[in-house]
Design a protein around this motif. Structure first.
Motif, mmCIF file in Angstrom:
data_model
loop_
_atom_site.group_PDB
_atom_site.id
_atom_site.type_symbol
_atom_site.label_atom_id
_atom_site.label_comp_id
_atom_site.label_asym_id
_atom_site.label_seq_id
_atom_site.Cartn_x
_atom_site.Cartn_y
_atom_site.Cartn_z
ATOM 1 N N ARG A 204 -50.971 -79.059 -26.078
ATOM 2 C CA ARG A 204 -52.050 -78.711 -25.149
ATOM 3 C C ARG A 204 -51.538 -77.758 -24.081
ATOM 4 N NH1 ARG A 204 -54.044 -80.570 -20.219
ATOM 5 N NH2 ARG A 204 -56.331 -80.323 -19.991
ATOM 6 N N TYR A 205 -50.352 -78.031 -23.597
ATOM 7 C CA TYR A 205 -49.742 -77.115 -22.616
ATOM 8 C C TYR A 205 -49.564 -75.727 -23.223
ATOM 9 C CZ TYR A 205 -46.005 -74.816 -20.010
ATOM 10 O OH TYR A 205 -45.246 -73.884 -19.331
ATOM 11 N N GLY A 206 -49.161 -75.679 -24.499
ATOM 12 C CA GLY A 206 -48.962 -74.403 -25.154
ATOM 13 C C GLY A 206 -50.239 -73.593 -25.262
ATOM 14 N N VAL A 207 -51.365 -74.292 -25.500
ATOM 15 C CA VAL A 207 -52.649 -73.587 -25.627
ATOM 16 C C VAL A 207 -53.120 -73.057 -24.276
ATOM 17 C CG1 VAL A 207 -55.087 -73.851 -26.207
ATOM 18 C CG2 VAL A 207 -53.348 -74.868 -27.670
ATOM 19 N N ILE A 208 -53.120 -73.917 -23.264
ATOM 20 C CA ILE A 208 -53.669 -73.509 -21.969
ATOM 21 C C ILE A 208 -52.713 -72.585 -21.211
ATOM 22 C CG2 ILE A 208 -55.012 -75.622 -21.823
ATOM 23 C CD1 ILE A 208 -53.011 -76.737 -19.853
ATOM 24 N N SER A 209 -51.448 -72.556 -21.600
ATOM 25 C CA SER A 209 -50.465 -71.714 -20.912
ATOM 26 C C SER A 209 -50.193 -70.419 -21.669
ATOM 27 C CB SER A 209 -49.155 -72.485 -20.701
ATOM 28 O OG SER A 209 -49.371 -73.645 -19.937
ATOM 29 N N ASP A 210 -51.002 -70.136 -22.677
ATOM 30 C CA ASP A 210 -50.908 -68.866 -23.404
ATOM 31 C C ASP A 210 -49.522 -68.641 -24.008
ATOM 32 O OD1 ASP A 210 -53.535 -68.313 -22.521
ATOM 33 O OD2 ASP A 210 -52.751 -67.510 -20.631
ATOM 34 N N LYS A 211 -49.049 -69.644 -24.759
ATOM 35 C CA LYS A 211 -47.726 -69.531 -25.362
ATOM 36 C C LYS A 211 -47.741 -68.774 -26.692
ATOM 37 C CE LYS A 211 -45.294 -71.625 -22.259
ATOM 38 N NZ LYS A 211 -44.250 -70.890 -21.500
ATOM 39 N N GLY A 212 -48.891 -68.323 -27.128
ATOM 40 C CA GLY A 212 -48.951 -67.521 -28.356
ATOM 41 C C GLY A 212 -48.878 -68.369 -29.601
ATOM 42 N N PHE A 213 -47.684 -68.472 -30.170
ATOM 43 C CA PHE A 213 -47.490 -69.249 -31.391
ATOM 44 C C PHE A 213 -47.039 -70.673 -31.065
ATOM 45 C CE2 PHE A 213 -47.561 -65.136 -33.374
ATOM 46 C CZ PHE A 213 -48.021 -65.372 -34.673
ATOM 47 N N LEU A 214 -47.691 -71.642 -31.731
ATOM 48 C CA LEU A 214 -47.337 -73.044 -31.610
ATOM 49 C C LEU A 214 -46.936 -73.543 -32.993
ATOM 50 C CD1 LEU A 214 -50.518 -74.211 -29.635
ATOM 51 C CD2 LEU A 214 -48.440 -73.205 -28.681
ATOM 52 N N LEU A 215 -45.986 -74.455 -33.037
ATOM 53 C CA LEU A 215 -45.498 -74.983 -34.309
ATOM 54 C C LEU A 215 -45.392 -76.496 -34.240
ATOM 55 C CD1 LEU A 215 -44.251 -74.606 -37.159
ATOM 56 C CD2 LEU A 215 -42.026 -74.314 -36.034
ATOM 57 N N LEU A 216 -46.056 -77.169 -35.200
ATOM 58 C CA LEU A 216 -45.967 -78.632 -35.308
ATOM 59 C C LEU A 216 -45.578 -78.977 -36.739
ATOM 60 C CD1 LEU A 216 -46.439 -81.544 -34.232
ATOM 61 C CD2 LEU A 216 -48.810 -81.322 -35.013
ATOM 62 N N THR A 217 -44.463 -79.703 -36.885
ATOM 63 C CA THR A 217 -44.025 -80.144 -38.210
ATOM 64 C C THR A 217 -43.890 -81.667 -38.225
ATOM 65 O OG1 THR A 217 -41.690 -79.828 -37.605
ATOM 66 C CG2 THR A 217 -42.800 -78.006 -38.741
ATOM 67 N N GLY A 218 -43.956 -82.214 -39.420
ATOM 68 C CA GLY A 218 -43.818 -83.658 -39.585
ATOM 69 C C GLY A 218 -43.995 -84.013 -41.043
ATOM 70 N N GLY A 219 -43.448 -85.154 -41.442
ATOM 71 C CA GLY A 219 -43.555 -85.594 -42.822
ATOM 72 C C GLY A 219 -44.982 -85.947 -43.202
ATOM 73 N N ILE A 220 -45.210 -86.127 -44.497
ATOM 74 C CA ILE A 220 -46.526 -86.507 -44.992
ATOM 75 C C ILE A 220 -46.916 -87.865 -44.409
ATOM 76 C CG2 ILE A 220 -47.861 -87.084 -47.051
ATOM 77 C CD1 ILE A 220 -46.034 -85.228 -48.623
ATOM 78 N N GLY A 221 -48.116 -87.934 -43.838
ATOM 79 C CA GLY A 221 -48.618 -89.202 -43.320
ATOM 80 C C GLY A 221 -48.111 -89.600 -41.950
ATOM 81 N N THR A 222 -47.448 -88.690 -41.219
ATOM 82 C CA THR A 222 -46.912 -89.041 -39.904
ATOM 83 C C THR A 222 -47.919 -88.847 -38.774
ATOM 84 O OG1 THR A 222 -45.928 -86.820 -39.788
ATOM 85 C CG2 THR A 222 -44.496 -88.623 -40.494
ATOM 86 N N GLY A 223 -49.070 -88.242 -39.067
ATOM 87 C CA GLY A 223 -50.111 -88.141 -38.040
ATOM 88 C C GLY A 223 -50.366 -86.746 -37.521
ATOM 89 N N LYS A 224 -50.015 -85.718 -38.281
ATOM 90 C CA LYS A 224 -50.250 -84.341 -37.812
ATOM 91 C C LYS A 224 -51.744 -84.059 -37.643
ATOM 92 C CE LYS A 224 -48.062 -82.414 -41.260
ATOM 93 N NZ LYS A 224 -47.645 -83.657 -41.953
ATOM 94 N N THR A 225 -52.551 -84.532 -38.596
ATOM 95 C CA THR A 225 -53.995 -84.318 -38.502
ATOM 96 C C THR A 225 -54.580 -85.060 -37.310
ATOM 97 O OG1 THR A 225 -54.149 -84.047 -40.902
ATOM 98 C CG2 THR A 225 -56.184 -84.535 -39.733
#
Length: 322
Positions: free
Chosen positions: A36-57
């Motif tokens: 959320r900080y990345g979006v409102i602070s105009d950080k450009g590219f954001l990256l979220l990784t995690g294993g299958i079923g860890t809660g990314k969605t």
């Protein structure tokens, strides 16, 4: 089937629960706050990784709820597209005309970004399952971000499995990798979070007994799932069915052991077992069954041999008498 038996108003361990049944572990909360900080602070590219079923969605849905009033969201969850299909999809989502000409699209896109900047709005492009996104399209995404200039109107959110980190290490993607302002890897649940998660889901389902799972059961669930929320749901739901069949008001370690044994597939990396558990000792049962079959066959062969010997003896005695 088991809801009335356990005093539940709903199924507590649905794989796709309603939006009001969302448990956020410490790792999830940290990821959500960081993104959320990345979006409102105009950080450009954001990256979220995690294993299958860890809660990314789950993280994504929570983030969209928090920023939907200020951000125009475009979600691409089928990244196996050609370049033409990618621009066609993007144009449709943003309400732009697309005649197949990339140059024309970029002109309209630049004007859209300028309009958003004047209205103090932002565009968030989300690419889910980005680990299978072709390198050529990832480069197109980076070049697309150039259209925003210094206005910081466009944020691009890449979501994927851990191998996405390897994809981004490709030399061709160095310019993109250097633009990633926020990078977060989602960790599995710890032992405490697993226990709190199970209690939370039971409470949301209106469980009459808040301690339906024993400590031993929770320990085995955590070990078998490695703290993966999706696997926790699967094991717990299966355990409730098994407990109902047994007419057991408590789910203990033995029931969980049985469920993990039934759910485990050959080579399954998610379900892990501790050495010396009943599950590890379940394989010799087949060997014993095989041994019993071998012993039975040996006994039958011995009987046949004895019958043959008696037949020969009678034949010989008959020949002497004659």
């Amino acid at each position: 089937m088991y809801r009335s038996f356990y005093g539940l108003q709903g199924k507590p361990f649905e794989l796709s629960p309603s939006s009001d049944v969302v448990y956020l572990s410490d790792s999830h909360q940290e990821a959500l706050a960081t993104l959320r900080y990345g979006v409102i602070s105009d950080k450009g590219f954001l990256l979220l990784t995690g294993g299958i079923g860890t809660g990314k969605t789950t993280i994504l849905n929570c983030l969209l709820k928090m920023v939907k009033e200020k951000v125009r969201v475009c979600v691409l969850n089928n990244p196996t597209l050609t370049r033409h299909e990618f621009y066609s999809f993007l144009a449709a989502k943003l309400g732009l005309a697309f005649d197949g000409d990339k140059a024309h699209f970029l002109v309209h896109f630049a004007q859209l970004l300028q309009d958003f900047h004047q209205n103090r709005q932002k565009i968030l492009l989300i690419i889910d399952e980005a680990q299978v996104f072709p390198l050529e399209l990832l480069e197109e995404v980076r070049l697309l971000s150039n259209q925003a200039g210094e206005d910081n109107v466009l944020s691009i959110f890449l979501i994927g499995q851990p191998e996405l980190q390897e994809v981004l290490s490709h030399p061709r993607l160095l310019p993109l990798r250097q633009r990633i302002g926020i990078n977060y890897h989602l960790r599995p649940f710890g032992r405490g979070d697993t226990e709190r998660y199970i209690a939370y889901r039971l409470n949301k389902a209106g469980a009459a007994n808040p301690v339906l799972f024993t400590e031993a059961a929770i320990e085995r669930i955590h070990q078998a799932s490695s703290g993966n929320p999706r696997l926790i749901n699967i094991i717990c739901d299966h355990a409730l069915v098994s407990g109902f069949v047994r007419s057991s008001k408590l789910i203990d370690g033995e029931i969980v052991e049985e469920c993990v044994n039934e759910l485990r597939l050959p080579g399954e990396p998610g379900l892990t077992l501790s050495p010396g558990s009943e599950l590890e000792n379940s394989r010799p049962v087949k060997r014993r069954s095989r041994a019993r079959r071998i012993n039975s066959a040996t006994a039958m062969l011995s009987v046949l041999t004895l019958v043959a010997a008696v037949g020969v003896l009678f034949y010989y005695l008959g020949w002497i008498s004659w």
